[in-house]
Design a protein around this motif. Structure first.
Motif, PDB file in Angstrom:
ATOM      1  N   ILE A 115       1.079   5.069   0.727  1.00 39.89           N
ATOM      2  CA  ILE A 115       0.352   5.967   1.621  1.00 39.89           C
ATOM      3  C   ILE A 115       1.006   7.343   1.551  1.00 39.89           C
ATOM      4  O   ILE A 115       2.227   7.465   1.727  1.00 39.89           O
ATOM      5  CB  ILE A 115       0.391   5.433   3.070  1.00 39.89           C
ATOM      6  N   ASP A 116       0.205   8.388   1.270  1.00 43.49           N
ATOM      7  CA  ASP A 116       0.798   9.719   1.155  1.00 43.49           C
ATOM      8  C   ASP A 116       0.984  10.359   2.524  1.00 43.49           C
ATOM      9  O   ASP A 116       0.727   9.737   3.568  1.00 43.49           O
ATOM     10  CB  ASP A 116      -0.031  10.599   0.209  1.00 43.49           C
ATOM     11  N   LYS A 156       0.848  -1.188   0.000  1.00 39.90           N
ATOM     12  CA  LYS A 156       0.000   0.000   0.000  1.00 39.90           C
ATOM     13  C   LYS A 156       0.884   1.238   0.000  1.00 39.90           C
ATOM     14  O   LYS A 156       1.778   1.370   0.834  1.00 39.90           O
ATOM     15  CB  LYS A 156      -0.916   0.016   1.227  1.00 39.90           C
ATOM     16  N   LYS A 193       5.882  11.429  -5.277  1.00 45.15           N
ATOM     17  CA  LYS A 193       5.143  11.422  -4.012  1.00 45.15           C
ATOM     18  C   LYS A 193       6.126  11.157  -2.875  1.00 45.15           C
ATOM     19  O   LYS A 193       7.243  10.698  -3.080  1.00 45.15           O
ATOM     20  CB  LYS A 193       4.065  10.322  -4.015  1.00 45.15           C
ATOM     21  N   THR A 199      -0.644  12.465   4.111  1.00 46.11           N
ATOM     22  CA  THR A 199      -1.858  12.660   4.913  1.00 46.11           C
ATOM     23  C   THR A 199      -2.371  11.358   5.505  1.00 46.11           C
ATOM     24  O   THR A 199      -3.364  11.358   6.233  1.00 46.11           O
ATOM     25  CB  THR A 199      -2.980  13.302   4.072  1.00 46.11           C
ATOM     26  N   GLY A 200      -1.722  10.232   5.171  1.00 45.92           N
ATOM     27  CA  GLY A 200      -2.199   8.931   5.633  1.00 45.92           C
ATOM     28  C   GLY A 200      -3.186   8.282   4.691  1.00 45.92           C
ATOM     29  O   GLY A 200      -3.730   7.216   5.003  1.00 45.92           O
ATOM     30  N   THR A 201      -3.412   8.883   3.520  1.00 47.20           N
ATOM     31  CA  THR A 201      -4.361   8.351   2.549  1.00 47.20           C
ATOM     32  C   THR A 201      -3.683   7.302   1.661  1.00 47.20           C
ATOM     33  O   THR A 201      -2.566   7.520   1.169  1.00 47.20           O
ATOM     34  CB  THR A 201      -4.911   9.480   1.655  1.00 47.20           C
ATOM     35  N   ILE A 202      -4.345   6.155   1.473  1.00 47.22           N
ATOM     36  CA  ILE A 202      -3.837   5.125   0.574  1.00 47.22           C
ATOM     37  C   ILE A 202      -4.081   5.573  -0.863  1.00 47.22           C
ATOM     38  O   ILE A 202      -5.231   5.776  -1.275  1.00 47.22           O
ATOM     39  CB  ILE A 202      -4.510   3.771   0.838  1.00 47.22           C
ATOM     40  N   ILE A 203      -3.011   5.759  -1.635  1.00 44.99           N
ATOM     41  CA  ILE A 203      -3.147   6.266  -3.005  1.00 44.99           C
ATOM     42  C   ILE A 203      -2.861   5.190  -4.051  1.00 44.99           C
ATOM     43  O   ILE A 203      -2.979   5.446  -5.248  1.00 44.99           O
ATOM     44  CB  ILE A 203      -2.221   7.471  -3.232  1.00 44.99           C
TER      45      ILE A 203
END
Length: 250
Positions: A180-181, A178, A214, A183-187
């Motif tokens: 993860i950026d 996974k 990223k 912000t903690g968002t899975i991209i």
């Protein structure tokens, strides 16, 4: 009951790396411009040590390497190398008789007698005509046996993050990745299989394109726990450093 006792004794020794002297070296590089140096140290003040080191190519085949110490003595590792040291002694062994092409691999070690530790320095020395900076990085030993690891990464503004992953078990492991950026968002998500006793090393932006330009973290879950890894960080001038992977906590 006897076999159950032996099983628990084996597990206790295997997982107690500081006591037993066991570890995984996630990345070796040798051949062409690359050399690998082993640094082996006996940590005991009173007992000699005997360390056994097994070498593997990235495809899981046993690797045959030749080393030379600082005194000029030559050591041939036909798949395995045994090194005996007196108390508190260290030795440096550098690869020689290198193949013309770059090869990568990994190693595992354990203390047959006493308690020693091993780490590796690998470096690339380029000819002046290539106009490139030399590379050098340290690979510390890992106990491994992770189900989940986390890799901070930065692939922005000319920075690049590479990883080396090792499956040192006797069965394939399925990896769930996974991206993860910050912000903690899975991209992004990826799935791969790493064969038994295989190692792979690559740039994350090339292997996992959703990590390009990223930064953040890369989470990796393994279907069984016999895997570990290493992070390699390149800056825009192409100098390099290394970092261990992180264990995931609940």
């Amino acid at each position: 009951m006897k076999y159950l006792f032996l099983f628990f004794l084996f597990c206790q020794l295997l997982f107690s790396a500081d006591f037993y002297g066991y570890g995984i070296i996630s990345h070796l590089a040798y051949g062409e411009y690359w050399r690998t140096t082993l640094i082996i140290t006996n940590k005991s003040k009173t007992q000699p040590s005997l360390t056994s080191i097994d070498f593997f190519e990235s495809n899981g085949n046993m690797a045959n390497l030749t080393f030379r110490d600082d005194a000029g003595n030559v050591y041939t590792a036909n798949n395995n190398l045994g090194v005996r040291l007196p108390p508190l002694a260290s030795i440096r062994l550098e690869t020689i008789n290198l193949p013309p092409q770059t090869k990568t691999g990994w190693a595992q070690f354990y203390s047959v007698e006493g308690e020693a530790d091993v780490f590796v320095v690998f470096r690339a020395t380029f000819p002046p005509a290539m106009n490139r900076s030399d590379f050098e990085a340290v690979v510390f030993s890992e106990v491994g046996y992770e189900h989940e690891i986390l890799i901070p990464f930065n692939n922005k503004n000319g920075f690049e993050t590479a990883v080396a992953l090792v499956n040192f078990g006797d069965m394939p492991t399925n990896l769930e990745i996974k991206i993860i950026d910050e912000t903690g968002t899975i991209i992004g998500t990826y799935n791969e299989t790493l064969a038994a006793q295989n190692q792979t090393a690559f740039q994350t932006a090339s292997r996992w394109p959703l990590s390009r330009e990223k930064s953040g973290s890369i989470y990796i879950f393994g279907s069984h726990s016999a895997f570990t890894g290493l992070t390699l960080l390149f800056n825009p001038s192409l100098s390099m450093t290394s970092s261990t992977v992180l264990s995931v906590k609940r």
